[in-house]
Design a protein around this motif. Structure first.
Motif, PDB file in Angstrom:
ATOM      1  N   THR A   1       0.847  -1.239   0.276  1.00 36.35           N
ATOM      2  CA  THR A   1      -0.131   0.242   0.431  1.00 36.35           C
ATOM      3  C   THR A   1       0.934   1.492   0.133  1.00 36.35           C
ATOM      4  OG1 THR A   1      -1.377   0.837   0.575  1.00 36.35           O
ATOM      5  CG2 THR A   1      -0.749   0.452   2.301  1.00 36.35           C
ATOM      6  N   ALA A   2       2.466   1.021   0.618  1.00 32.71           N
ATOM      7  CA  ALA A   2       3.205   2.334   0.670  1.00 32.71           C
ATOM      8  C   ALA A   2       3.183   2.822  -0.860  1.00 32.71           C
ATOM      9  CB  ALA A   2       4.265   2.155   1.793  1.00 32.71           C
ATOM     10  N   ILE A   3       3.918   1.938  -1.502  1.00 31.82           N
ATOM     11  CA  ILE A   3       3.989   2.014  -3.356  1.00 31.82           C
ATOM     12  C   ILE A   3       2.900   2.833  -3.769  1.00 31.82           C
ATOM     13  CG2 ILE A   3       4.388   0.965  -4.821  1.00 31.82           C
ATOM     14  CD1 ILE A   3       6.503  -1.176  -3.484  1.00 31.82           C
ATOM     15  N   ASP A   4       1.668   2.081  -3.651  1.00 35.65           N
ATOM     16  CA  ASP A   4       0.639   2.232  -4.419  1.00 35.65           C
ATOM     17  C   ASP A   4       0.078   4.218  -3.795  1.00 35.65           C
ATOM     18  OD1 ASP A   4       0.055  -0.322  -5.514  1.00 35.65           O
ATOM     19  OD2 ASP A   4      -2.056  -0.423  -3.499  1.00 35.65           O
ATOM     20  N   VAL A   5       0.579   3.909  -2.369  1.00 36.51           N
ATOM     21  CA  VAL A   5      -0.010   5.789  -2.548  1.00 36.51           C
ATOM     22  C   VAL A   5       0.830   6.559  -2.478  1.00 36.51           C
ATOM     23  CG1 VAL A   5      -0.493   7.332   0.137  1.00 36.51           C
ATOM     24  CG2 VAL A   5      -1.006   5.246  -0.462  1.00 36.51           C
ATOM     25  N   ILE A   6       2.076   6.519  -2.562  1.00 39.59           N
ATOM     26  CA  ILE A   6       3.054   7.734  -3.408  1.00 39.59           C
ATOM     27  C   ILE A   6       3.388   7.297  -4.694  1.00 39.59           C
ATOM     28  CG2 ILE A   6       5.710   6.918  -3.216  1.00 39.59           C
ATOM     29  CD1 ILE A   6       6.202   5.726  -1.178  1.00 39.59           C
TER      30      ILE A   6
ATOM     31  N   LYS B   1      -5.582  11.175   1.613  1.00 36.24           N
ATOM     32  CA  LYS B   1      -7.506  10.450   1.920  1.00 36.24           C
ATOM     33  C   LYS B   1      -7.705   9.431   1.117  1.00 36.24           C
ATOM     34  CE  LYS B   1     -11.855   9.838   2.870  1.00 36.24           C
ATOM     35  NZ  LYS B   1     -13.380  10.803   3.948  1.00 36.24           N
ATOM     36  N   LYS B   2      -7.913  10.602  -0.594  1.00 35.35           N
ATOM     37  CA  LYS B   2      -8.072   9.865  -2.188  1.00 35.35           C
ATOM     38  C   LYS B   2      -6.829   8.775  -2.115  1.00 35.35           C
ATOM     39  CE  LYS B   2     -10.347   8.811  -5.598  1.00 35.35           C
ATOM     40  NZ  LYS B   2     -12.205   8.837  -5.577  1.00 35.35           N
ATOM     41  N   ALA B   3      -5.258   8.852  -2.664  1.00 34.72           N
ATOM     42  CA  ALA B   3      -4.735   8.254  -2.283  1.00 34.72           C
ATOM     43  C   ALA B   3      -4.806   6.250  -1.472  1.00 34.72           C
ATOM     44  CB  ALA B   3      -3.477   8.442  -2.489  1.00 34.72           C
ATOM     45  N   ILE B   4      -5.273   6.748  -0.134  1.00 41.98           N
ATOM     46  CA  ILE B   4      -5.807   5.597   0.327  1.00 41.98           C
ATOM     47  C   ILE B   4      -6.337   4.749   0.044  1.00 41.98           C
ATOM     48  CG2 ILE B   4      -6.160   4.926   2.447  1.00 41.98           C
ATOM     49  CD1 ILE B   4      -3.596   7.717   4.404  1.00 41.98           C
ATOM     50  N   GLU B   5      -7.799   5.520  -0.199  1.00 48.36           N
ATOM     51  CA  GLU B   5      -8.831   5.096  -0.102  1.00 48.36           C
ATOM     52  C   GLU B   5      -8.555   3.936  -2.031  1.00 48.36           C
ATOM     53  OE1 GLU B   5     -11.529   7.328   0.005  1.00 48.36           O
ATOM     54  OE2 GLU B   5     -11.836   7.712   2.108  1.00 48.36           O
ATOM     55  N   LEU B   6      -7.769   4.867  -2.668  1.00 47.95           N
ATOM     56  CA  LEU B   6      -7.510   4.030  -3.464  1.00 47.95           C
ATOM     57  C   LEU B   6      -6.650   2.620  -4.085  1.00 47.95           C
ATOM     58  CD1 LEU B   6      -7.290   6.803  -6.464  1.00 47.95           C
ATOM     59  CD2 LEU B   6      -8.717   5.348  -6.273  1.00 47.95           C
TER      60      LEU B   6
ATOM     61  N   MET C   1      -5.978   0.607  -1.194  1.00 50.15           N
ATOM     62  CA  MET C   1      -7.298  -0.264  -0.678  1.00 50.15           C
ATOM     63  C   MET C   1      -8.072  -0.456  -1.243  1.00 50.15           C
ATOM     64  SD  MET C   1      -6.154  -0.262   2.834  1.00 50.15           S
ATOM     65  CE  MET C   1      -3.826  -0.022   2.154  1.00 50.15           C
ATOM     66  N   GLU C   2      -8.758   0.303  -2.192  1.00 45.88           N
ATOM     67  CA  GLU C   2     -10.122  -0.248  -3.415  1.00 45.88           C
ATOM     68  C   GLU C   2      -9.692  -1.023  -4.087  1.00 45.88           C
ATOM     69  OE1 GLU C   2     -12.989   2.569  -2.692  1.00 45.88           O
ATOM     70  OE2 GLU C   2     -12.529   2.802  -0.260  1.00 45.88           O
ATOM     71  N   LYS C   3      -8.240  -0.477  -4.818  1.00 49.64           N
ATOM     72  CA  LYS C   3      -8.618  -0.800  -6.282  1.00 49.64           C
ATOM     73  C   LYS C   3      -6.875  -1.206  -6.952  1.00 49.64           C
ATOM     74  CE  LYS C   3      -8.900   2.068 -10.772  1.00 49.64           C
ATOM     75  NZ  LYS C   3      -9.496   2.748 -11.258  1.00 49.64           N
ATOM     76  N   TYR C   4      -5.678  -0.922  -6.185  1.00 49.13           N
ATOM     77  CA  TYR C   4      -4.735  -1.411  -6.576  1.00 49.13           C
ATOM     78  C   TYR C   4      -3.576  -2.053  -5.723  1.00 49.13           C
ATOM     79  CZ  TYR C   4      -5.285   2.585  -9.965  1.00 49.13           C
ATOM     80  OH  TYR C   4      -5.894   3.742 -10.553  1.00 49.13           O
TER      81      TYR C   4
ATOM     82  N   SER D   1      -2.728  -5.704  -4.037  1.00 49.42           N
ATOM     83  CA  SER D   1      -2.861  -7.001  -4.824  1.00 49.42           C
ATOM     84  C   SER D   1      -3.284  -7.359  -2.541  1.00 49.42           C
ATOM     85  CB  SER D   1      -2.084  -7.276  -5.125  1.00 49.42           C
ATOM     86  OG  SER D   1      -2.310  -6.689  -6.605  1.00 49.42           O
ATOM     87  N   ALA D   2      -1.277  -7.023  -2.030  1.00 48.64           N
ATOM     88  CA  ALA D   2      -1.741  -7.511  -0.700  1.00 48.64           C
ATOM     89  C   ALA D   2      -3.473  -7.585   0.183  1.00 48.64           C
ATOM     90  CB  ALA D   2      -0.603  -6.788   0.070  1.00 48.64           C
ATOM     91  N   THR D   3      -4.014  -6.392  -0.007  1.00 52.22           N
ATOM     92  CA  THR D   3      -5.136  -6.430   0.906  1.00 52.22           C
ATOM     93  C   THR D   3      -6.192  -6.713   0.199  1.00 52.22           C
ATOM     94  OG1 THR D   3      -4.433  -3.448   0.751  1.00 52.22           O
ATOM     95  CG2 THR D   3      -6.676  -4.604   0.764  1.00 52.22           C
ATOM     96  N   ALA D   4      -5.930  -7.124  -1.418  1.00 52.14           N
ATOM     97  CA  ALA D   4      -6.846  -8.054  -2.062  1.00 52.14           C
ATOM     98  C   ALA D   4      -7.007  -9.488  -1.296  1.00 52.14           C
ATOM     99  CB  ALA D   4      -6.533  -8.173  -3.299  1.00 52.14           C
ATOM    100  N   GLN D   5      -5.555 -10.284  -1.069  1.00 49.59           N
ATOM    101  CA  GLN D   5      -5.330 -10.962  -0.325  1.00 49.59           C
ATOM    102  C   GLN D   5      -5.527 -11.750   1.148  1.00 49.59           C
ATOM    103  OE1 GLN D   5      -3.469 -13.139  -2.215  1.00 49.59           O
ATOM    104  NE2 GLN D   5      -4.258 -14.777  -0.810  1.00 49.59           N
ATOM    105  N   PHE D   6      -6.345 -10.722   1.481  1.00 46.47           N
ATOM    106  CA  PHE D   6      -6.456 -10.542   3.533  1.00 46.47           C
ATOM    107  C   PHE D   6      -7.649 -10.138   3.345  1.00 46.47           C
ATOM    108  CE2 PHE D   6      -1.937  -9.711   4.219  1.00 46.47           C
ATOM    109  CZ  PHE D   6      -1.891 -10.444   5.565  1.00 46.47           C
ATOM    110  N   SER D   7      -8.372  -9.466   2.231  1.00 47.16           N
ATOM    111  CA  SER D   7      -9.395  -9.079   2.613  1.00 47.16           C
ATOM    112  C   SER D   7     -11.059  -9.908   2.287  1.00 47.16           C
ATOM    113  CB  SER D   7      -9.854  -8.205   1.073  1.00 47.16           C
ATOM    114  OG  SER D   7     -10.064  -9.114  -0.191  1.00 47.16           O
TER     115      SER D   7
END
Length: 143
Positions: free
Chosen positions: A53-58, A109-114, A116-119, A121-127
Motif C-alpha cells: 500500500t505504501a508504494i501505491d500511495v506514493i 485520503k483519496k490515495a489511500i482509498e484507491l 485499498m480498494e483498487k490497487y 494486491s496484498a489488501t486483496a489477499q487479506f480482504s
C-alpha cells in the motif's frame, strides 16, 4: 512469482530470496527454539501489506503533485485462533499512515482509498479473511 527459502541453521533460521535477489532472514522465537535472527512469517505478511500500500500511495500522490517529505506506516493485526486448530490468522488489520509534508488532506485520503480498494494486491489477499481499516495523519512542514 517464486521465492526460495534456504535453511541456515539446525533450528528455524531461513534465508529467503525472491526475484529481486534481496535476501530476507526468517526465524522463529527463542521460546520455541529459534534464534531471533529474522522476522517471523506473520510479521512478514503485515510488512508486505504495508509495503504494497505504501508504494501505491506514493505513486498516486506523486501523480497528484503532493510532496511527501516523510512517510511512516504502522500495521497492526489482531489474530484469532481457529477452533480445533493451532492456526491464528489475522482477523482485524489497521494500517496507519503518518505523512510529513505540505499535503492536502483530501488527496491523501483519496490515495489511500484507491490503494485499498483498487490497487493493492496484498489488501486483496487479506480482504476475504480480515477486516482491514486505515487511518492517517499529516504533520505539516513548517516553513
Amino acid at each position: 512469482m517464486q521465492v526460495e527459502l534456504v535453511r541456515i541453521d539446525d533450528a528455524f533460521h531461513f534465508q529467503a530470496n525472491g526475484m529481486s535477489g534481496v535476501p530476507v532472514d526468517i526465524d522463529a522465537a527463542e521460546n520455541i527454539g529459534g534464534h531471533n535472527a529474522g522476522s517471523r512469517p506473520m510479521e512478514l505478511l503485515l510488512m508486505g501489506l504495508g509495503g504494497c500500500t505504501a508504494i501505491d500511495v506514493i505513486l498516486i500522490m506523486k501523480k497528484q503533485r503532493q510532496i511527501i517529505e516523510d512517510l511512516k506506516i504502522s500495521v497492526s493485526g489482531e489474530r484469532v485462533k481457529i477452533e480445533g486448530t493451532e492456526m491464528t490468522p489475522f482477523r482485524k488489520i489497521n494500517i496507519h499512515f503518518k505523512f510529513k509534508g505540505n499535503i492536502v488532506e483530501e488527496k491523501a485520503k483519496k490515495a489511500i482509498e484507491l490503494s485499498m480498494e483498487k490497487y493493492c494486491s496484498a489488501t486483496a489477499q487479506f480482504s476475504g479473511s480480515a477486516e482491514i481499516t486505515h487511518t492517517f495523519e499529516i504533520e505539516p512542514v513548517l516553513v
